[in-house]
Write an enzyme that holds these catalytic residues in place. Structure first.
Site, PDB file in Angstrom:
ATOM      1  N   ASP A   1      16.344 -72.602 -86.239  1.00  0.00           N
ATOM      2  CA  ASP A   1      17.566 -73.231 -85.723  1.00  0.00           C
ATOM      3  C   ASP A   1      17.286 -73.721 -84.300  1.00  0.00           C
ATOM      4  OD1 ASP A   1      20.386 -72.972 -84.197  1.00  0.00           O
ATOM      5  OD2 ASP A   1      20.718 -73.391 -86.298  1.00  0.00           O
TER       6      ASP A   1
ATOM      7  N   ASN B   1      23.414 -82.948 -78.033  1.00  0.00           N
ATOM      8  CA  ASN B   1      24.272 -84.022 -78.545  1.00  0.00           C
ATOM      9  C   ASN B   1      25.337 -84.421 -77.524  1.00  0.00           C
ATOM     10  OD1 ASN B   1      23.179 -84.671 -81.024  1.00  0.00           O
ATOM     11  ND2 ASN B   1      24.294 -83.081 -82.118  1.00  0.00           N
TER      12      ASN B   1
ATOM     13  N   ASP C   1      19.388 -87.174 -83.076  1.00  0.00           N
ATOM     14  CA  ASP C   1      18.595 -87.552 -84.257  1.00  0.00           C
ATOM     15  C   ASP C   1      17.123 -87.633 -83.924  1.00  0.00           C
ATOM     16  OD1 ASP C   1      20.963 -87.692 -85.633  1.00  0.00           O
ATOM     17  OD2 ASP C   1      21.106 -89.879 -85.611  1.00  0.00           O
TER      18      ASP C   1
ATOM     19  N   GLU D   1      21.182 -78.681 -87.816  1.00  0.00           N
ATOM     20  CA  GLU D   1      19.977 -78.486 -87.007  1.00  0.00           C
ATOM     21  C   GLU D   1      19.162 -77.292 -87.480  1.00  0.00           C
ATOM     22  OE1 GLU D   1      23.384 -76.418 -84.725  1.00  0.00           O
ATOM     23  OE2 GLU D   1      23.098 -78.111 -86.042  1.00  0.00           O
TER      24      GLU D   1
END
Length: 451
Positions: free
Chosen positions: A328, A336, A345, A372
């Site tokens: 993770d 983000n 991305d 993620e």
């Protein structure tokens, strides 16, 4: 061409290290090493030279003048690709353009450490890239607008351009290099009145730049616009003509179609309702087939969750030894929120690319588990070896350079070996270890006692 050269040098370094060719033949009988180096050269027009050097500076080079003996010039240790210990952050390194001491021409070299089958660092394998071949490849490009194409290093040095010669022309890209890297592929320079279209490679971090004068683009836009306008006018006239013609028959045709759908087809007509239903079913079957064939995540290129569930059940059904890791990305929401979802991305794709490069020669497969979070199945290797590979992935992602001004990207991971339990029980066990890694400070791997 870059991908081919990278694959060849990784394969060759595995050959020299895996069979202990380096240890047995480099210091005693160099003919077997030279034969393999000559084989690489004969099959590789994209390579100018193959060099194999040990940590003390002794080296073999193909091609070479004179007798075939190991050379020991002082300058070998001053070459930008030479390393005397396995301290490379990445498996394959690309140099900046430099003047080769032997050929006296501009050269770019990619190199990789040679690790033997016992895990010891023996030396370095290097390929001199054929820049003339690169020039020819670029010259053969057919851009839609007259412009200039140039390949730059990470510091802005010219590697190749669209002029076929041994020495690339010099262009002043230093003043706009930082803007090109931050532009996301498109940059306009007011002083030169030119547009710059760029693409950055992930491996060597080179920048391919295609520059076009603003005047040329404006002329192209006007030329293409004229074609569209003329085509639109002609199409409109044709539509108006057929519109008036079809208007007189439309009502009757529509009534006939409705009647056929309700009552079935009369003689001479197909059953429209049946044909429509059949076509819909055929379309759904084609879509279902395409969905079934799609096993990869479109964003990252990793295998998707459907593939993970299938492969996990297959390993359990076949009673194969394997270990499972759940990864993770740490603080992904912050990335983000701070840089935007497009940068998020890029981080997802970069993490998968880094792990794929490390797992390429091993029995490990990465999947996008969700968001993620990722999963890796290590097939038929001990848990200790799986932990070492997972740590290589973690360190590789942490040390990766990001052009989006991200200081560092890390991930936390849990690792567990399958001991005959059900799939959900194994996933739950590994997920608990991932949870412990997160709460222990992140950027770490929590594994079982065996690892």
């Amino acid at each position: 061409m870059i991908d081919v050269v990278e694959e060849k040098i990784i394969s060759a370094s595995s050959k020299f290290g895996g069979d202990d060719i380096f240890n047995n033949a480099f210091y005693h009988d160099s003919h077997s090493v030279l034969a393999h180096m000559m084989f690489i050269m004969s099959k590789s027009p994209e390579i100018n030279a193959v060099i194999l050097a040990d940590t003390r500076g002794h080296y073999l080079r193909v091609p070479e003048k004179g007798s075939i003996v190991k050379k020991t010039p002082q300058q070998i240790q001053q070459r930008p690709w030479f390393i005397d210990e396995a301290n490379s952050q990445h498996r394959v390194q690309f140099t900046e353009p430099y003047k080769d001491l032997i050929t006296q021409v501009s050269t770019v070299t990619l190199s990789t450490p040679v690790i033997n089958s016992h895990g010891f660092f023996n030396g370095v394998l290097a390929f001199d890239i054929n820049l003339a071949q690169l020039n020819k490849n670029i010259e053969r490009l057919l851009p839609p607008v007259e412009g200039n194409v140039v390949l730059l290093s990470d510091t802005g040095k010219v590697i190749a351009d669209d002029i076929v010669d041994e020495t690339p022309e010099r262009h002043d890209f230093q003043t706009i290099l930082s803007e090109l890297k931050k532009s996301g592929g498109l940059y306009y320079d007011e002083h030169q009145d030119r547009w710059f279209f760029s693409y950055r490679f992930d491996g060597p971090k080179w920048l391919l730049v295609y520059s076009v004068e603003n005047r040329a683009l404006n002329e192209l836009v006007w030329s293409e616009s004229q074609k569209v306008i003329y085509g639109f006018v002609i199409s409109l006239l044709i539509l108006l003509f057929f519109g008036f013609y079809l208007k007189s028959h439309w009502d009757k045709t529509l009534i006939n179609i409705i009647g056929h759908i309700k009552t079935g087809a009369p003689d001479g007509w197909g059953n429209l309702e049946s044909l429509l239903s059949q076509e819909i079913n055929n379309t759904r079957e084609r879509e279902a087939a395409l969905t079934a064939e799609s096993a990869h995540d479109a964003l990252t290129g990793a295998l998707n969750r459907r593939s993970f569930d299938k492969d996990l059940q297959q390993h359990i059904a076949e009673n194969r030894m394997f270990s499972l890791a759940l990864l993770d990305i740490d603080n992904f929401k912050t990335i983000n929120d701070s840089f935007g979802h497009l940068v998020g991305d890029v981080v997802l794709r970069g993490m998968v690319a880094e792990c794929k490069a490390i797992l390429a020669q091993e029995k490990g497969t990465i999947y996008r588990y969700g968001g993620e979070e990722f999963a890796i199945i290590f097939s038929e290797i001990p848990e200790q070896q799986a932990w070492q590979l997972l740590e290589q992935c973690r360190l590789g992602v942490r040390s990766r350079e990001w052009r989006e001004d991200i200081s560092a990207v890390t991930f936390s991971a849990g690792l567990g070996r399958w001991n005959g339990e059900e799939a959900q029980a194994l996933i739950a066990q590994v997920d608990v270890r991932l949870y412990r890694a997160k709460h222990a400070g992140k950027d770490q791997t929590v594994a079982g006692d065996a690892a």
